[in-house]
Design a protein around this motif. Structure first.
Motif, mmCIF file in Angstrom:
data_model
loop_
_atom_site.group_PDB
_atom_site.id
_atom_site.type_symbol
_atom_site.label_atom_id
_atom_site.label_comp_id
_atom_site.label_asym_id
_atom_site.label_seq_id
_atom_site.Cartn_x
_atom_site.Cartn_y
_atom_site.Cartn_z
ATOM 1 N N GLY A 1 -1.187 -2.538 -3.919
ATOM 2 C CA GLY A 1 -1.188 -3.347 -2.713
ATOM 3 C C GLY A 1 0.177 -3.847 -2.309
ATOM 4 O O GLY A 1 0.376 -4.251 -1.172
ATOM 5 N N GLY A 2 1.129 -3.855 -3.209
ATOM 6 C CA GLY A 2 2.448 -4.360 -2.906
ATOM 7 C C GLY A 2 3.148 -3.579 -1.817
ATOM 8 O O GLY A 2 3.809 -4.151 -0.944
ATOM 9 N N GLU B 1 1.695 -1.849 0.613
ATOM 10 C CA GLU B 1 1.010 -2.097 1.890
ATOM 11 C C GLU B 1 1.462 -3.417 2.501
ATOM 12 O O GLU B 1 1.669 -3.510 3.707
ATOM 13 C CB GLU B 1 -0.500 -2.076 1.688
ATOM 14 C CG GLU B 1 -1.034 -0.707 1.365
ATOM 15 C CD GLU B 1 -2.532 -0.719 1.082
ATOM 16 O OE1 GLU B 1 -3.166 -1.779 1.245
ATOM 17 O OE2 GLU B 1 -3.050 0.336 0.703
ATOM 18 N N VAL B 2 1.598 -4.433 1.680
ATOM 19 C CA VAL B 2 2.074 -5.728 2.172
ATOM 20 C C VAL B 2 3.488 -5.587 2.719
ATOM 21 O O VAL B 2 3.804 -6.089 3.801
ATOM 22 C CB VAL B 2 2.017 -6.790 1.056
ATOM 23 C CG1 VAL B 2 2.705 -8.073 1.483
ATOM 24 C CG2 VAL B 2 0.586 -7.056 0.651
ATOM 25 N N ASP C 1 3.368 -3.573 6.012
ATOM 26 C CA ASP C 1 2.696 -4.275 7.110
ATOM 27 C C ASP C 1 3.444 -5.506 7.591
ATOM 28 O O ASP C 1 3.339 -5.879 8.760
ATOM 29 C CB ASP C 1 1.284 -4.680 6.689
ATOM 30 C CG ASP C 1 0.359 -3.488 6.517
ATOM 31 O OD1 ASP C 1 0.680 -2.401 7.054
ATOM 32 O OD2 ASP C 1 -0.677 -3.636 5.841
ATOM 33 N N HIS C 2 4.207 -6.156 6.707
ATOM 34 C CA HIS C 2 4.830 -7.424 7.074
ATOM 35 C C HIS C 2 6.355 -7.384 7.138
ATOM 36 O O HIS C 2 6.945 -7.971 8.045
ATOM 37 C CB HIS C 2 4.393 -8.522 6.095
ATOM 38 C CG HIS C 2 2.921 -8.770 6.117
ATOM 39 N ND1 HIS C 2 2.298 -9.416 7.152
ATOM 40 C CD2 HIS C 2 1.947 -8.428 5.245
ATOM 41 C CE1 HIS C 2 1.007 -9.477 6.920
ATOM 42 N NE2 HIS C 2 0.765 -8.876 5.766
#
Length: 52
Positions: free
Chosen positions: A7-8, A10-11, A14-15
């Motif tokens: 998930g790191g 993707e974060v 996305d941000h």
């Protein structure tokens, strides 16, 4: 390095990347079709082509 791999990223994507793009620090499109063109490197001369 993200704290957890799945998930790191993707974060980050996305941000952080949109923030960098809005500040002009990260490109959103590439100019060429190859890695060499992305870095702006000249194409090497072919060793099989006749010398001019």
């Amino acid at each position: 390095m993200p704290p957890y791999l799945n998930g790191g990223f993707e974060v980050f994507a996305d941000h952080v990347l949109p923030l960098l793009r809005s500040r002009g620090l990260f490109r959103s499109e590439y100019g060429g079709a190859t890695l060499r063109e992305h870095y702006g490197l000249p194409r090497p001369a072919s060793r099989y082509a006749p010398a001019l």
